[in-house]
Design an enzyme around this catalytic site. Structure first.
Site, PDB file in Angstrom:
ATOM      1  N   HIS A  46       0.833  -1.205   0.000  1.00  0.00           N
ATOM      2  CA  HIS A  46       0.000   0.000   0.000  1.00  0.00           C
ATOM      3  C   HIS A  46       0.861   1.246   0.000  1.00  0.00           C
ATOM      4  O   HIS A  46       2.063   1.190   0.280  1.00  0.00           O
ATOM      5  CB  HIS A  46      -0.970   0.010   1.189  1.00  0.00           C
ATOM      6  CG  HIS A  46      -0.299   0.110   2.538  1.00  0.00           C
ATOM      7  ND1 HIS A  46       0.005  -0.990   3.318  1.00  0.00           N
ATOM      8  CD2 HIS A  46       0.126   1.186   3.258  1.00  0.00           C
ATOM      9  CE1 HIS A  46       0.561  -0.593   4.452  1.00  0.00           C
ATOM     10  NE2 HIS A  46       0.656   0.729   4.434  1.00  0.00           N
ATOM     11  N   GLU A  49      -6.520   4.917  10.708  1.00  0.00           N
ATOM     12  CA  GLU A  49      -6.102   4.352   9.425  1.00  0.00           C
ATOM     13  C   GLU A  49      -7.325   3.919   8.624  1.00  0.00           C
ATOM     14  O   GLU A  49      -8.216   3.270   9.161  1.00  0.00           O
ATOM     15  CB  GLU A  49      -5.225   3.120   9.648  1.00  0.00           C
ATOM     16  CG  GLU A  49      -4.013   3.394  10.517  1.00  0.00           C
ATOM     17  CD  GLU A  49      -3.127   2.166  10.698  1.00  0.00           C
ATOM     18  OE1 GLU A  49      -1.979   2.348  11.092  1.00  0.00           O
ATOM     19  OE2 GLU A  49      -3.593   1.037  10.434  1.00  0.00           O
ATOM     20  N   GLN A 105      -3.647   3.847   1.857  1.00  0.00           N
ATOM     21  CA  GLN A 105      -3.861   3.961   3.300  1.00  0.00           C
ATOM     22  C   GLN A 105      -3.877   5.438   3.666  1.00  0.00           C
ATOM     23  O   GLN A 105      -2.873   6.128   3.505  1.00  0.00           O
ATOM     24  CB  GLN A 105      -2.738   3.245   4.061  1.00  0.00           C
ATOM     25  CG  GLN A 105      -2.896   3.287   5.575  1.00  0.00           C
ATOM     26  CD  GLN A 105      -1.754   2.567   6.284  1.00  0.00           C
ATOM     27  OE1 GLN A 105      -0.588   2.810   5.989  1.00  0.00           O
ATOM     28  NE2 GLN A 105      -2.083   1.692   7.213  1.00  0.00           N
ATOM     29  N   HIS A 156       4.413   7.238   3.176  1.00  0.00           N
ATOM     30  CA  HIS A 156       5.272   6.052   3.083  1.00  0.00           C
ATOM     31  C   HIS A 156       4.797   5.111   1.980  1.00  0.00           C
ATOM     32  O   HIS A 156       3.677   5.212   1.491  1.00  0.00           O
ATOM     33  CB  HIS A 156       5.332   5.307   4.428  1.00  0.00           C
ATOM     34  CG  HIS A 156       4.028   4.719   4.876  1.00  0.00           C
ATOM     35  ND1 HIS A 156       3.148   5.399   5.684  1.00  0.00           N
ATOM     36  CD2 HIS A 156       3.439   3.517   4.632  1.00  0.00           C
ATOM     37  CE1 HIS A 156       2.084   4.641   5.928  1.00  0.00           C
ATOM     38  NE2 HIS A 156       2.238   3.492   5.292  1.00  0.00           N
ATOM     39  N   GLU A 187       7.858   1.019   4.585  1.00  0.00           N
ATOM     40  CA  GLU A 187       7.237   0.142   5.574  1.00  0.00           C
ATOM     41  C   GLU A 187       7.324  -1.310   5.104  1.00  0.00           C
ATOM     42  O   GLU A 187       7.149  -1.601   3.914  1.00  0.00           O
ATOM     43  CB  GLU A 187       5.756   0.521   5.766  1.00  0.00           C
ATOM     44  CG  GLU A 187       5.016  -0.371   6.753  1.00  0.00           C
ATOM     45  CD  GLU A 187       3.526  -0.023   6.889  1.00  0.00           C
ATOM     46  OE1 GLU A 187       3.066   0.958   6.276  1.00  0.00           O
ATOM     47  OE2 GLU A 187       2.829  -0.752   7.604  1.00  0.00           O
TER      48      GLU A 187
HETATM   49  N1  CMX Z   1       8.828  10.630   4.429  1.00  0.00           N
HETATM   50  C1  CMX Z   1       9.974  11.220   4.014  1.00  0.00           C
HETATM   51  N2  CMX Z   1      10.789  11.940   4.843  1.00  0.00           N
HETATM   52  C2  CMX Z   1      10.416  12.039   6.132  1.00  0.00           C
HETATM   53  C3  CMX Z   1       9.241  11.432   6.626  1.00  0.00           C
HETATM   54  C4  CMX Z   1       8.437  10.715   5.722  1.00  0.00           C
HETATM   55  N3  CMX Z   1       7.311  10.117   6.121  1.00  0.00           N
HETATM   56  N4  CMX Z   1       9.145  11.702   7.952  1.00  0.00           N
HETATM   57  C5  CMX Z   1      10.211  12.447   8.273  1.00  0.00           C
HETATM   58  N5  CMX Z   1      10.974  12.642   7.192  1.00  0.00           N
HETATM   59  C6  CMX Z   1      12.226  13.380   7.115  1.00  0.00           C
HETATM   60  C7  CMX Z   1      12.082  14.792   7.617  1.00  0.00           C
HETATM   61  O1  CMX Z   1      11.648  15.664   6.598  1.00  0.00           O
HETATM   62  C8  CMX Z   1      13.483  15.108   8.075  1.00  0.00           C
HETATM   63  O2  CMX Z   1      14.290  15.403   6.976  1.00  0.00           O
HETATM   64  P1  CMX Z   1      15.424  16.539   7.062  1.00  0.00           P
HETATM   65  O3  CMX Z   1      16.367  16.051   8.123  1.00  0.00           O
HETATM   66  O4  CMX Z   1      16.004  16.564   5.691  1.00  0.00           O
HETATM   67  O5  CMX Z   1      14.719  17.788   7.480  1.00  0.00           O
HETATM   68  C9  CMX Z   1      13.927  13.787   8.665  1.00  0.00           C
HETATM   69  O6  CMX Z   1      13.163  12.780   8.023  1.00  0.00           O
HETATM   70  C10 CMX Z   1      13.659  13.775  10.157  1.00  0.00           C
HETATM   71  O7  CMX Z   1      13.991  12.581  10.679  1.00  0.00           O
HETATM   72  P2  CMX Z   1      13.828  12.311  12.269  1.00  0.00           P
HETATM   73  O8  CMX Z   1      14.219  13.523  13.047  1.00  0.00           O
HETATM   74  O9  CMX Z   1      14.489  11.011  12.582  1.00  0.00           O
HETATM   75  O10 CMX Z   1      12.375  12.041  12.502  1.00  0.00           O
HETATM   76  P3  CMX Z   1      10.896  12.398  12.639  1.00  0.00           P
HETATM   77  O11 CMX Z   1      10.631  12.747  14.039  1.00  0.00           O
HETATM   78  O12 CMX Z   1      10.396  13.305  11.596  1.00  0.00           O
HETATM   79  O13 CMX Z   1      10.279  10.944  12.356  1.00  0.00           O
HETATM   80  C11 CMX Z   1      10.294   8.797  11.393  1.00  0.00           C
HETATM   81  C12 CMX Z   1      10.519  10.279  11.156  1.00  0.00           C
HETATM   82  C13 CMX Z   1      10.385   8.084  10.064  1.00  0.00           C
HETATM   83  C14 CMX Z   1      11.368   8.275  12.350  1.00  0.00           C
HETATM   84  C15 CMX Z   1       8.880   8.638  12.027  1.00  0.00           C
HETATM   85  O14 CMX Z   1       7.907   9.158  11.147  1.00  0.00           O
HETATM   86  C16 CMX Z   1       8.509   7.201  12.350  1.00  0.00           C
HETATM   87  O15 CMX Z   1       8.880   6.701  13.413  1.00  0.00           O
HETATM   88  N6  CMX Z   1       7.763   6.517  11.425  1.00  0.00           N
HETATM   89  C17 CMX Z   1       7.355   5.135  11.620  1.00  0.00           C
HETATM   90  C18 CMX Z   1       5.954   5.020  12.159  1.00  0.00           C
HETATM   91  C19 CMX Z   1       4.933   5.615  11.243  1.00  0.00           C
HETATM   92  O16 CMX Z   1       5.214   6.281  10.282  1.00  0.00           O
HETATM   93  N7  CMX Z   1       3.631   5.354  11.595  1.00  0.00           N
HETATM   94  C20 CMX Z   1       2.500   5.803  10.816  1.00  0.00           C
HETATM   95  C21 CMX Z   1       2.100   4.800   9.743  1.00  0.00           C
HETATM   96  C22 CMX Z   1       1.498   3.529  10.353  1.00  0.00           C
HETATM   97  C23 CMX Z   1       1.087   2.503   9.301  1.00  0.00           C
HETATM   98  O17 CMX Z   1       1.486   2.548   8.147  1.00  0.00           O
HETATM   99  O18 CMX Z   1       0.291   1.595   9.659  1.00  0.00           O
HETATM  100 CO    CO Z   2       1.204   1.795   6.151  1.00  0.00          CO
END
Ligand code: CMX
Ligand code: CO
Length: 161
Positions: free
Chosen positions: A22, A58, A74, A99, A149
């Site tokens: 997705h 979601e 999603q 994502h 993911e």
């Molecule tokens: N896509 C692309 N880039 C992303 C991003 C995304 N979704 N989220 C953050 N970033 C980028 C920011 O723009 C930033 O970039 P710069 O440093 O160039 O400015 C950088 O990543 C920041 O990274 P970070 O400080 O480590 O983190 P964040 O606090 O922004 O968190 C992440 C990012 C991936 C660690 C956090 O979103 C996460 O833990 N994701 C996993 C869980 C999740 O997304 N859950 C929701 C979906 C659930 C599902 O699919 O079921």
């Molecule tokens: Co997802």
């Protein structure tokens, strides 16, 4: 954002990859987004749930039967101020592509191989995803800017192919 080069001795092929699952889109207004995709593309809601671990609402939409064939959208809306999604929406000033998810047969071994390849896998152990799935993520800084993911569907999931 850069892409982590793959060590050549690992062959670069993820074991147990089943295919695209997705695409996740972050939204500010879930009902408006559902209506948009329903009215514009004819997608229909095949599943919805609140993921309290991730603090997100979601909704899965599909043009087909919602099977794990990549034909799923999603929609994600934060449920709390400290949701990972809140930061994303604030930083971007609104919603957007969040994502891309790939289905794997075994999320633990896929995560292990990815770690060996040098990319940052976010969780030490998989967490709860949609419909009883188990999920993990690769940080976007290692994938050229796309949060990746991994999803292992629950064995009992009727959509599990
Ligand atoms: N896509 C692309 N880039 C992303 C991003 C995304 N979704 N989220 C953050 N970033 C980028 C920011 O723009 C930033 O970039 P710069 O440093 O160039 O400015 C950088 O990543 C920041 O990274 P970070 O400080 O480590 O983190 P964040 O606090 O922004 O968190 C992440 C990012 C991936 C660690 C956090 O979103 C996460 O833990 N994701 C996993 C869980 C999740 O997304 N859950 C929701 C979906 C659930 C599902 O699919 O079921
Ligand atoms: Co997802």
């Amino acid at each position: 954002m850069s892409m982590t080069p793959m060590p050549s001795d690992l062959g670069g092929v993820l074991p147990g990859l089943l295919g695209l699952d997705h695409v996740g889109v972050a939204v500010v207004d879930l009902e408006a987004a559902i209506a948009f995709y329903r009215d514009l593309l004819g997608l229909r809601v095949v599943h919805r749930e609140d993921n309290l671990d991730q603090q997100v609402a979601e909704v899965m939409l599909s043009s087909g039967d919602g099977g794990p064939d990549g034909d799923q959208l999603q929609l994600l809306m934060p449920l709390a101020e400290d949701s990972v999604l809140t930061r994303f929406l604030v930083r971007r000033g609104g919603g957007g592509l969040h994502h891309v998810a790939y289905a794997v047969s075994d999320v633990r071994s896929a995560s292990r191989v990815l770690r060996q390849c040098g990319v940052q896998v976010l969780y030490d152990a998989p967490r709860a995803g949609t419909r009883g799935s188990q999920i993990n993520f690769v940080h976007p800084k290692d994938t050229g800017g796309v949060l990746l993911e991994l999803v292992e569907h629950a064995a009992a999931d009727p959509h599990n192919g």
